[in-house]
Design an enzyme around this catalytic site. Structure first.
Site, PDB file in Angstrom:
ATOM      1  N   ASP A  47      -2.173   7.814   2.451  1.00  7.47           N
ATOM      2  CA  ASP A  47      -2.849   6.900   1.526  1.00  7.47           C
ATOM      3  C   ASP A  47      -1.890   6.408   0.436  1.00  7.47           C
ATOM      4  O   ASP A  47      -0.999   7.139   0.011  1.00  7.47           O
ATOM      5  CB  ASP A  47      -4.034   7.650   0.893  1.00  7.47           C
ATOM      6  CG  ASP A  47      -5.025   6.690   0.255  1.00  7.47           C
ATOM      7  OD1 ASP A  47      -4.912   5.471   0.480  1.00  7.47           O
ATOM      8  OD2 ASP A  47      -5.910   7.170  -0.471  1.00  7.47           O
ATOM      9  N   HIS A  64       2.747  -1.159   3.737  1.00 10.76           N
ATOM     10  CA  HIS A  64       2.527  -0.604   5.079  1.00 10.76           C
ATOM     11  C   HIS A  64       3.849  -0.491   5.848  1.00 10.76           C
ATOM     12  O   HIS A  64       4.060   0.456   6.599  1.00 10.76           O
ATOM     13  CB  HIS A  64       1.529  -1.470   5.855  1.00 10.76           C
ATOM     14  CG  HIS A  64       0.160  -1.477   5.221  1.00 10.76           C
ATOM     15  ND1 HIS A  64      -0.474  -0.332   4.828  1.00 10.76           N
ATOM     16  CD2 HIS A  64      -0.684  -2.507   4.902  1.00 10.76           C
ATOM     17  CE1 HIS A  64      -1.661  -0.634   4.299  1.00 10.76           C
ATOM     18  NE2 HIS A  64      -1.798  -1.948   4.324  1.00 10.76           N
ATOM     19  N   LEU A 158       5.683  18.338  20.850  1.00  9.86           N
ATOM     20  CA  LEU A 158       4.764  18.013  19.755  1.00  9.86           C
ATOM     21  C   LEU A 158       3.594  17.179  20.264  1.00  9.86           C
ATOM     22  O   LEU A 158       3.779  16.184  20.967  1.00  9.86           O
ATOM     23  CB  LEU A 158       5.528  17.213  18.682  1.00  9.86           C
ATOM     24  CG  LEU A 158       4.688  16.593  17.570  1.00  9.86           C
ATOM     25  CD1 LEU A 158       4.088  17.670  16.667  1.00  9.86           C
ATOM     26  CD2 LEU A 158       5.530  15.610  16.749  1.00  9.86           C
TER      27      LEU A 158
HETATM   28  C1  FPP Z   1      -3.757   3.677   3.440  1.00 15.21           C
HETATM   29  O1  FPP Z   1      -3.180   3.078   2.309  1.00 15.21           O
HETATM   30  C2  FPP Z   1      -2.967   3.362   4.615  1.00 15.21           C
HETATM   31  C3  FPP Z   1      -3.444   2.678   5.695  1.00 15.21           C
HETATM   32  C4  FPP Z   1      -4.824   2.158   5.767  1.00 15.21           C
HETATM   33  C5  FPP Z   1      -2.585   2.376   6.831  1.00 15.21           C
HETATM   34  C6  FPP Z   1      -1.620   3.455   7.236  1.00 15.21           C
HETATM   35  C7  FPP Z   1      -0.617   2.838   8.102  1.00 15.21           C
HETATM   36  C8  FPP Z   1       0.709   3.122   8.141  1.00 15.21           C
HETATM   37  C9  FPP Z   1       1.320   4.198   7.359  1.00 15.21           C
HETATM   38  C10 FPP Z   1       1.669   2.351   8.965  1.00 15.21           C
HETATM   39  C11 FPP Z   1       1.228   1.848  10.304  1.00 15.21           C
HETATM   40  C12 FPP Z   1       0.904   2.899  11.297  1.00 15.21           C
HETATM   41  C13 FPP Z   1       1.593   3.139  12.440  1.00 15.21           C
HETATM   42  C14 FPP Z   1       1.109   4.191  13.374  1.00 15.21           C
HETATM   43  C15 FPP Z   1       2.825   2.436  12.790  1.00 15.21           C
HETATM   44  P1  FPP Z   1      -3.971   1.933   1.567  1.00 15.21           P
HETATM   45  O2  FPP Z   1      -3.558   0.627   2.158  1.00 15.21           O
HETATM   46  O3  FPP Z   1      -5.449   2.191   1.627  1.00 15.21           O
HETATM   47  O4  FPP Z   1      -3.425   2.094   0.125  1.00 15.21           O
HETATM   48  P2  FPP Z   1      -4.221   1.874  -1.232  1.00 15.21           P
HETATM   49  O5  FPP Z   1      -5.280   2.936  -1.292  1.00 15.21           O
HETATM   50  O6  FPP Z   1      -3.160   2.055  -2.277  1.00 15.21           O
HETATM   51  O7  FPP Z   1      -4.789   0.491  -1.218  1.00 15.21           O
END
Ligand code: FPP
Length: 282
Positions: A47, A64, A158
């Protein structure tokens, strides 16, 4: 699954691990960690990508992209350190409600990630499983995911689980429907439906429950992630945003887990009493 398969599978989860884990820049005392103190199954809610980017005046998609780099190394570290299973929350069923641009950036990253990493992951004997409704993903991503799962299906290293188009309650409903179907077809009697049968219908079938849940960004909730599998998980919350999460922080979470006292509802030092023992009957 036959017993031989089960023991082979469990053997894989306990595959040889390094004598101890060292990360050179880790501050004492989090320098080394004995393998027997490692969790078998780690789940991570990655997150804070959006806030990381916004704080730098960048579009959320940049967060991201940076988050994907962090994820790459955390997967490598999990493999290096002999973690049995790693489950990552990458895209929930609720995430479709984000802007078209953000969803499309995430889908693009996902495709690029699988295209660029699949050779290395396969070479490292990593077995990839997607948790969630793969059928509901856009076609190019769906093909890449199905291909990654098929290509690594026989790998024994893994267990890398990536939750995509995933919702925890939806997973429970799906399991209930699958059991109901089997009951209607006469394959299983309703009274045979127990916790093991239910677990067997989840995306994580044949994996142990989560031992350690890590969530970054300071939020302290589970957000519909693995509700069944997390019931006895230890939780560690790191205040950093996901793109800043690295091996050193990961090791600190593992260290924190290692010092926790897990009792599973029992009392320390007391052997669990047998239910329905002969004495009970007398
Ligand atoms: C949450 O942060 C994160 C996500 C919803 C996406 C997670 C994705 C990745 C780490 C990269 C892509 C994945 C792969 C498998 C290549 P948020 O966007 O909700 O952050 P915020 O709470 O600060 O808005």
């Amino acid at each position: 699954m036959f017993l031989d398969d089960v023991s082979k599978f469990l053997g894989d989860l306990f595959r040889p691990k390094p004598d101890h884990i060292t990360v050179s820049s880790a501050p004492a005392p989090a320098k080394t960690l004995l393998p027997e103190k490692l969790p078998r199954h780690v789940a991570i809610i990655m997150d804070g990508n959006g806030r990381w980017a916004t704080g730098r005046g960048l579009p959320r998609s940049a967060g991201h992209a940076a988050g994907t780099e962090a994820l790459r190394d955390i997967i490598r570290a999990s493999d290096d350190w002999g973690i049995g299973a790693l489950s990552l929350y990458a895209f929930s069923t609720e995430n479709w409600s984000r802007s078209k641009d953000e969803v499309s950036a995430l889908m693009g990253l996902l495709l690029r990630y699988f295209n660029s990493e699949i050779d290395e992951l396969d070479e490292k004997n990593v077995k990839i499983t997607i948790l969630g409704d793969v059928e509901g993903m856009p076609q190019p991503q769906r093909e890449a995911l199905v291909n990654a799962m098929a290509r690594t299906a026989d790998n024994t290293g893994l267990r890398l689980n990536i939750a995509l188009n995933y919702g925890g309650r939806a997973e429970l409903v799906r399991a209930a429907q699958r059991l109901a179907r089997r009951a209607v077809e006469g394959e299983i009697a309703p009274e045979e439906i127990d916790e093991a049968a239910f677990s067997g219908e989840l995306y994580t079938a044949h994996l142990p429950d989560v031992d350690l849940l890590i969530r970054t960004s300071g939020e302290m909730r589970t957000s519909n992630f693995l509700p069944w599998q997390l019931v006895y998980a230890e939780m560690v919350f790191d205040s950093c945003y996901w793109p800043d999460f690295d091996r050193v922080r990961y090791l600190k979470c593992l260290w924190e887990y290692a010092r926790r006292d897990r009792r599973f509802g029992g009392v320390k030092g007391q052997a669990p009493e047998r239910a329905n023992s002969e004495e009970d009957a007398n």
